[in-house]
Every structure is written in structure tokens, then in C-alpha cells.
Scaffold this motif. Structure first.
Motif, mmCIF file in Angstrom:
data_model
loop_
_atom_site.group_PDB
_atom_site.id
_atom_site.type_symbol
_atom_site.label_atom_id
_atom_site.label_comp_id
_atom_site.label_asym_id
_atom_site.label_seq_id
_atom_site.Cartn_x
_atom_site.Cartn_y
_atom_site.Cartn_z
ATOM 1 N N ARG A 1 42.229 34.091 45.824
ATOM 2 C CA ARG A 1 43.390 35.237 46.902
ATOM 3 C C ARG A 1 44.655 34.069 46.965
ATOM 4 O O ARG A 1 45.804 34.981 46.794
ATOM 5 C CB ARG A 1 43.261 33.944 48.452
ATOM 6 C CG ARG A 1 41.509 35.217 49.109
ATOM 7 C CD ARG A 1 42.429 36.202 49.493
ATOM 8 N NE ARG A 1 41.013 37.313 50.217
ATOM 9 C CZ ARG A 1 40.540 37.767 49.570
ATOM 10 N NH1 ARG A 1 40.374 37.448 48.610
ATOM 11 N NH2 ARG A 1 39.316 38.604 50.813
ATOM 12 N N GLU B 1 36.650 38.968 52.564
ATOM 13 C CA GLU B 1 37.635 37.697 53.833
ATOM 14 C C GLU B 1 36.138 36.777 53.547
ATOM 15 O O GLU B 1 36.207 35.458 53.864
ATOM 16 C CB GLU B 1 37.901 38.428 54.270
ATOM 17 C CG GLU B 1 36.746 38.834 55.188
ATOM 18 C CD GLU B 1 36.871 40.631 54.678
ATOM 19 O OE1 GLU B 1 36.625 41.679 55.192
ATOM 20 O OE2 GLU B 1 37.280 41.306 53.454
ATOM 21 N N ALA C 1 35.238 34.358 50.340
ATOM 22 C CA ALA C 1 36.502 33.534 50.551
ATOM 23 C C ALA C 1 36.066 32.511 51.600
ATOM 24 O O ALA C 1 36.582 31.414 51.036
ATOM 25 C CB ALA C 1 37.873 34.313 50.358
#
Length: 420
Positions: A261, A227, A230
Motif C-alpha cells: 500500500r 484490503e 493488507a
């Protein structure tokens, strides 16, 4: 961007710290560090001593009552007021009467009788109480005074950017925090994840895009969660000067770091690969999107399947032609064709053989986009499981248009995953 949240302050440790900071609050002990005159009169010293004894017995409220009795003697001199204020600070913290404690600390700190060596300890306690009461602006001011008065505890200094952030000063928080993190890295220490998350959130709230990118890169390097990658890589294509020709390379990095994603990202990866004649890579992109639950279902499932059928047919042809393409490229005068075939071989053949073809092509020269070819060489070594070779390939990339930035990010990921 997820909002930053501080860990809860620990009330028990605060009380212990305050008691330790203010130490044994007996008039006899303070008299040793205080000037010879004035002294505490007996009628004031008696309730003060009783308050101290009550504190030792855990009776903080009764101690506060004795301190009020000492005040009622009247006509207090500076030393007596100082003794009462300092004892009251301890008693009020133990009684969880924090506003009373803060007022007492202010009075003690305002006294010329406060030993300079004691000031940082009392400032620390004052700041912790203010943070507990959510008085973030005053806490920040107190922590600045802590540093000015000689406080050096890194854990206490780290509270300043937190207080500034919570008081609505994100830019000031980031400015205070950045050199702390840089000092950690320079000393070979891993910055705390809490500090890095704070820097990311502060930079975002301050609208500092460059600072946010640097903070995310630092966080991704030390705590390489998908994450975080990302968030970082979602900003790369909008960086000044980034070339559209590197979008496929960016998507490969996203895939490696687990940062892909959305449906659109898998589709873009597949379409760009097909446009570059890399049909096996396109098919792998579509398969990865299906496995991730982003493709193959929903209102666009039929379109996904059409694209997959097209990629599958072309990939099969690509593999049958690979040996011939490699031979033709090997016979060429320059290395351009070898780098193109080598890039296709990363997914359609053996990644280690692909890396050798790419390296051979670069060594021959005549490559139209050598920096991109070096990125492909590093990618091939990554796919082959040869991180050290990938790192070597990335070292020579210094071009503009985003290639140098992608090389740096690849190296950041390689280092981070090597120490996981």
C-alpha cells in the motif's frame, strides 16, 4: 480498521413474520391449545373476534380499539388477558406501534397459557422488534431465551452476536460468533462475509489481537480482497518471535496478494532485495511502486530515481553472470549455493528453472536456512504459475521464527485464489 455496520432490518418482513408467528389470532383456535378452563366470556370474546376480523382487513388501529373495549369489560381471567395480549401484539406490529407490541409480547410470554412450541416464534419476533428499536441489550437477552426455549433457526441465532456487538459487548459477540463460523466451515459451508466482518470488528474492539489475526486470516481465506490481506499482513511482523530475516518473504507475499500500500513498503522491498544481492527483484519492486503511483513522484522522486538507476545497473550485471553462477553452484558439494542462485533466478531468470535449482539445492542438503529456502521454492512456483507445486513446497515448512506462519498464509491465499 473499518467499523462494522449491520445491514438495515427489513420492516416489511418483520411485520409478515410477526403475523405468521402469532398466526391466526382467533379465540376459537387458541381455545384448542389452551386448557379447558378458564374460557373467554362472550362479552370479551365478541370484541376479540371483531379485532381479529379487522386485522384480516388491514385495519390494525381499529383492532387495537376493539381490544381496549375487551379490557373494559373488567375482571378479566388469565385466559382472557392472554388472548388480548397475543392479539394486541399482532395488531401493534401491523400498526407500527412497536413499544405497544413489545409490552403485549412480554405479557403473552409471561402467561403460563403460552404453548411451549409457540415461545421461540414469539421470542424471534420480539427480538426483531427490539433490534428495530435499537434496544440491543434487551434484544440479546431475548435471543438467549430464544435458544434456551428451543429455537434453532440459524438465521435467528446469528442475530445474537450482532445484538451483543451493538450493545457494547464485543468480546461476548466474538465468543458467540466464533463457534457458528467454525460450524459452517466444518460442514463445508462458506461463512457469510457479514459474519466475518463482524468477528473482525468485534475482536478489534475487544482488544483481542490473537482473535483479530485469526478472524482476518479466516476472512482473507474466504473473501481474498487486497484490503483484507493488507490488514492481515500488516500484523505479521509484529507477531511474537517473527524473524527480521523473513521481512523480504513477507513483502513478496504482500505483493502477491495485492496488499502493498505505502511508499515505504515498496522501498523496503527494493532495499532488502538489494542487500541480499537480488538486484533484478529490487528493480521490479521499484517498477511496481512506480506503476502503483507510490514511487517516482512527490518530494522523494529524485531519491527514488537514484535507487532505480543503481538497481538497473546491478540487475543488468546480475543477468549476465547468472549462467556462470548457476554452473558454479551446480559444482558445489552442498546445496547452499544452488538455493541462493535459485532465489535470484526467480526474477532474473526463469521461475520454473529457479524452482528446479532450489529443489535440487534442498535435496543435496547443507542449506543454512532450509525453511526459508522452501519458502523461496514455493514463491518460485507461484511466479511460474504452478499453484499445486507451490502448495507441495509449503507443506513441509514447520520451522519457527515466522516461516511456518508465512507458509500457512501462502497456502491460505493459494486456496482462496484457486476457488475465486
Amino acid at each position: 480498521m473499518t467499523a462494522f455496520a449491520l445491514p438495515a432490518l427489513r420492516r416489511v418482513s418483520l411485520a409478515v413474520l410477526t403475523a405468521t408467528t402469532l398466526a391466526t389470532a382467533s379465540p376459537a383456535l387458541w381455545a384448542q391449545s389452551a386448557p379447558p378452563a378458564p374460557t373467554a366470556r362472550a362479552e370479551v370474546a365478541k370484541p376479540l373476534q371483531l379485532a381479529q376480523d379487522l386485522l384480516k382487513g388491514g385495519k390494525a388501529l381499529e383492532a387495537l380499539a376493539e381490544l381496549r373495549a375487551a379490557e373494559r369489560v373488567g375482571s378479566l381471567n388469565d385466559y382472557e388477558r392472554y388472548l388480548i395480549a397475543r392479539t394486541r401484539a399482532v395488531a401493534a406490529v401491523k400498526a407500527n406501534e412497536m413499544p405497544v407490541a413489545l409490552a403485549a409480547m412480554d405479557e403473552a410470554l409471561a402467561s403460563a397459557l403460552m404453548p411451549p412450541a409457540d415461545r421461540p416464534f414469539l421470542r424471534e419476533t420480539q427480538a426483531r422488534v427490539q433490534l428495530q428499536l435499537r434496544q440491543y441489550g434487551p434484544a440479546a437477552a431475548t435471543l438467549r431465551r430464544y435458544a434456551q426455549e428451543g429455537g434453532q433457526d440459524a438465521a435467528v441465532l446469528a442475530l445474537l452476536p450482532q445484538a451483543l456487538y451493538l450493545s457494547g459487548e464485543p468480546a461476548a459477540a466474538a465468543k458467540e460468533l466464533l463457534p457458528m463460523l467454525q460450524a459452517d466451515e466444518a460442514a463445508g459451508r462458506k461463512p457469510s462475509e457479514t459474519s466475518l466482518r463482524l468477528l473482525v470488528s468485534a475482536s478489534a474492539k475487544a482488544g483481542d489481537e490473537a482473535g483479530l489475526f485469526a478472524a482476518l486470516e479466516c476472512q482473507a481465506g474466504h473473501y481474498p480482497q487486497p484490503e483484507v490481506w493488507a490488514q492481515l499482513l500488516s500484523r505479521v511482523s509484529s507477531r511474537p518471535g517473527f524473524s527480521d530475516s523473513l521481512m523480504l518473504d513477507l513483502l513478496r507475499l504482500k505483493q502477491a496478494t495485492g496488499a502493498l500500500r505505502e511508499e515505504a513498503e515498496y522501498l523496503e522491498w527494493a532495499v532488502l532485495a538489494m542487500e541480499g544481492g537480488l538486484y533484478t527483484e529490487a528493480l521490479q519492486a521499484l517498477e511496481a511502486g512506480t506503476q502503483a503511483g507510490r514511487l517516482g513522484s512527490g518530494p522523494n522522486a529524485a531519491e527514488h530515481q537514484k535507487l532505480r538507476d543503481r538497481a538497473s545497473k546491478a540487475a543488468a550485471k546480475e543477468k549476465t553472470q547468472m549462467a556462470g553462477d548457476r554452473a558454479a553452484a551446480q559444482a558445489a558439494k552442498d546445496g547452499q549455493a544452488l538455493t541462493l542462485v535459485g532465489t535470484a533466478m526467480v526474477t532474473a531468470g526463469n521461475p520454473a528453472d529457479a524452482a528446479k535449482a532450489l529443489a535440487d539445492g534442498l535435496a543435496r542438503g547443507g542449506v543454512k536456512k532450509p525453511e526459508e529456502a522452501r519458502l523461496h521454492l514455493a514463491w518460485a512456483w507461484v511466479k511460474a504459475g504452478q499453484a499445486q507445486e507451490a502448495h507441495k513446497a509449503l507443506e513441509g515448512i514447520t520451522g519457527s521464527g515466522g516461516s511456518a506462519e508465512l507458509a500457512r498464509l501462502w497456502k491460505t491465499w493459494l486456496r482462496a485464489t484457486a476457488v475465486k
